[in-house]
Design an enzyme around this catalytic site. Structure first.
Site, PDB file in Angstrom:
ATOM      1  N   LYS A 290      23.102 -35.564  11.471  1.00  0.00           N
ATOM      2  CA  LYS A 290      23.837 -34.378  11.912  1.00  0.00           C
ATOM      3  C   LYS A 290      23.442 -34.087  13.357  1.00  0.00           C
ATOM      4  CE  LYS A 290      24.685 -29.589  10.335  1.00  0.00           C
ATOM      5  NZ  LYS A 290      24.301 -28.590   9.311  1.00  0.00           N
TER       6      LYS A 290
ATOM      7  N   SER B 167      28.165 -26.555   6.856  1.00  0.00           N
ATOM      8  CA  SER B 167      28.379 -27.011   8.212  1.00  0.00           C
ATOM      9  C   SER B 167      28.134 -28.504   8.398  1.00  0.00           C
ATOM     10  CB  SER B 167      27.478 -26.229   9.178  1.00  0.00           C
ATOM     11  OG  SER B 167      26.116 -26.473   8.882  1.00  0.00           O
TER      12      SER B 167
ATOM     13  N   SER C 259      24.634 -25.550   3.639  1.00  0.00           N
ATOM     14  CA  SER C 259      25.328 -26.538   4.472  1.00  0.00           C
ATOM     15  C   SER C 259      25.076 -27.998   4.151  1.00  0.00           C
ATOM     16  CB  SER C 259      25.012 -26.302   5.943  1.00  0.00           C
ATOM     17  OG  SER C 259      25.784 -25.230   6.410  1.00  0.00           O
TER      18      SER C 259
HETATM   19  N1  GLN Z   1      28.080 -21.345   5.626  1.00  0.00           N
HETATM   20  C1  GLN Z   1      26.845 -20.654   5.893  1.00  0.00           C
HETATM   21  C2  GLN Z   1      26.909 -20.052   7.268  1.00  0.00           C
HETATM   22  O1  GLN Z   1      27.928 -20.123   7.847  1.00  0.00           O
HETATM   23  C3  GLN Z   1      25.704 -21.594   5.780  1.00  0.00           C
HETATM   24  C4  GLN Z   1      25.528 -22.444   6.970  1.00  0.00           C
HETATM   25  C5  GLN Z   1      24.369 -23.375   6.864  1.00  0.00           C
HETATM   26  O2  GLN Z   1      23.818 -23.585   5.798  1.00  0.00           O
HETATM   27  N2  GLN Z   1      23.983 -23.901   8.001  1.00  0.00           N
HETATM   28  O3  GLN Z   1      25.985 -19.499   7.783  1.00  0.00           O
END
Ligand code: GLN
Length: 504
Positions: free
Chosen positions: A81, A156, A180
């Site tokens: 990532k 994400s 994410s």
């Molecule tokens: N979807 C969640 C957010 O927008 C989690 C994101 C993540 O785990 N990085 O913060």
């Protein structure tokens, strides 16, 4: 060896091919790069492809294999990532702010993979600064779900999940602040693990919300997940929150066969069947629970009454921490800078105004507000208190149960654009995953079938702190009994059909 040979290959299978010299690491890297070239215009899971580096590393891996010193990941093609630092390779966080940022050092996870001579194929697309649930917040382009190219891969870590699902990379690493790793894994039909907070070093991970962030594997199957965790877990003096625990071989915990879950107590919290859950997801989850029972586990309903507060707590704490962490992007130290300004304040405003996308700005504003004097007690402090309550609630639950199971995401992959105009609807994607981050617990999403439309559904397994082995035991037995081992369901069909054909 051509690109089709790498389709669906697991780490173990690649290891066998490499060790028996049926294929060289260079051939494997070339086949992966060819696969990427063939499908990437549609999937778009990569922000950058590091072809030269991959071939160089693959040569190194071949040398090591020929000397009989291969490690479990030697010669295995990986994607990272794009929020994990890679020396000499752009690390953009899918943000304009870091579009040209080339780190001078490697993240600890990068270093640990390189130590085994894994082969870096490139960096995975993501929601900007890991804020989002669909990868549509990438400042560059959205990634598409390989199972249906009109749908999101989740987020994400949408790039990593899509890259593994589309067989572009054999595995990837994601980061999980509120879901994410697990949510995109669920939406793409692959395995994703968020380890216990502090088990994997965050050194070199671009910070989003430091008390919640955790790096973990995204893989084709459960065994691969254990192999990758073996490589990246363990104490790191460069991360002060890193836990001081002895290295383990997580593959030892993999169980299989009938009766293999005997003696395990598994809790099913009623609150995790949330309003708005799609009926097919609920059915699949109930089926999965029955399967665990048939493997010998003792399953009981339970209650985690503060679950409904987790989302609110998360959306105060994560933005608060992000507003502090992202203050460093001021156009002076590093990253994007808009110097066309009359004054320092104007330069700051222009840099942050042009460098950050709308979701990142929204989070910074929310966090700054929650931390401001006069509101701190009402929001931030209160959220911290509720965080403690949620953590205690889990502690009590884990006195009674070895694991807690639920769906990973209340829905299957949704259409691109479907939720972008409504942030709160988007935030609900993580309602089942973020409690584990709040409590620092490990959680895994495993494939649990598909909807009638052929879209993957994920099943979540949570356990107490540092009880990854319990998760592996359950996940492997589940995978074997269900046949959903990343191959049982075939590979992405809709997307896959489109993917291999040369025409768009
Ligand atoms: N979807 C969640 C957010 O927008 C989690 C994101 C993540 O785990 N990085 O913060």
């Amino acid at each position: 060896m051509d690109a089709s040979t790498v389709v669906g290959l697991s780490i173990q299978e690649a290891r066998t091919l490499l060790d028996s010299r049926q294929v060289s690491a260079v051939e494997l890297a070339r086949a992966s790069l060819e696969r990427i070239a063939r499908v990437e215009d549609r999937v778009r899971a990569f922000v950058s492809v590091t072809e030269d580096l991959a071939l160089e590393q693959a040569h190194e891996a071949d040398r090591r294999i020929s000397e009989g010193r291969a490690a479990p990941l030697t010669g295995i093609p990986v994607q990272l990532k794009d929020n994990m630092a890679t020396r000499g390779v752009k690390t953009t966080c899918s943000s304009r702010m870091l579009e040209d940022f080339v780190p001078t050092y490697d993240a600890t996870v990068t270093r640990r993979l390189y130590d085994q001579d894994a082969v870096l194929l490139g960096k995975g697309n993501m929601d900007e600064f890991a804020m989002g649930s669909s990868t549509e917040n990438s400042a560059f382009f959205p990634t598409r779900n390989p199972w249906d190219l009109d749908r999101v891969p989740g987020g994400s870590s949408g790039g990593p999940a899509a890259a593994v699902a589309a067989s572009e990379a054999v595995f990837s690493l994601g980061s999980d602040t509120g879901g994410s790793i697990r949510q995109p894994a669920a939406l793409c039909g692959v395995v994703g693990l968020k380890p216990t907070y502090g088990l994997v070093s965050r050194y070199g991970l671009v910070a989003f919300a430091s008390s919640l962030d955790q790096i973990g594997p995204i893989t084709r199957d459960v065994t691969d997940c254990a192999i990758v965790l073996n490589a990246i877990a363990g104490n790191d003096s460069r991360d002060s929150t890193s836990l001081n625990v002895d290295a383990k071989d997580y593959t030892d915990a993999l169980a299989s066969g009938e009766g293999s879950l005997k003696g395990l107590r598994i809790g099913v919290p009623t609150e995790y069947f949330v309003e708005g859950m799609e009926p097919e997801v609920e059915e699949s989850t109930r089926r999965s629970i029955k399967l665990l029972e048939s493997l010998g586990a003792e399953v009981a309903e339970t209650s985690l009454p503060h679950t409904s507060f987790a989302l609110s707590v998360y959306y105060i704490l994560a933005p608060s921490e992000c507003s502090a962490n992202l203050a460093r992007y001021d156009g002076v130290k590093y990253g994007f800078s808009d110097g066309e300004a009359e004054s320092m304040w104007e330069a700051l405003e222009r840099t942050r105004g042009g460098g950050f996308g709308p979701e990142v700005k929204r989070r910074i504003m929310l966090g700054t507000y929650a931390l401001s004097s006069g509101y701190y007690d009402a929001f931030y402090l209160k959220a911290q208190k509720v965080r403690t309550i949620i953590r205690r609630e889990f502690e009590r639950a884990f006195e009674e149960f070895d694991a807690i199971v639920s769906a990973t995401s209340p829905t299957v992959a949704f259409a691109l654009g479907e939720k972008t105009a409504d942030p709160v609807r988007m935030y609900l994607s993580d309602v089942l995953t973020l409690p584990a981050n709040i409590a620092g617990l490990p959680g895994m999403s495993v494939p649990a079938g598909t909807s009638e439309d052929g879209l993957p559904i994920g099943f979540q397994i949570l356990a107490g702190p540092l009880k990854e082995e319990t998760i592996f035991r359950i996940a492997r037995a589940f995978e074997q009994a269900s046949g959903w081992d990343g191959r049982g369901q075939g590979l992405p069909t809709v997307g896959h059909g489109t993917l291999v054909s040369p025409s768009p």
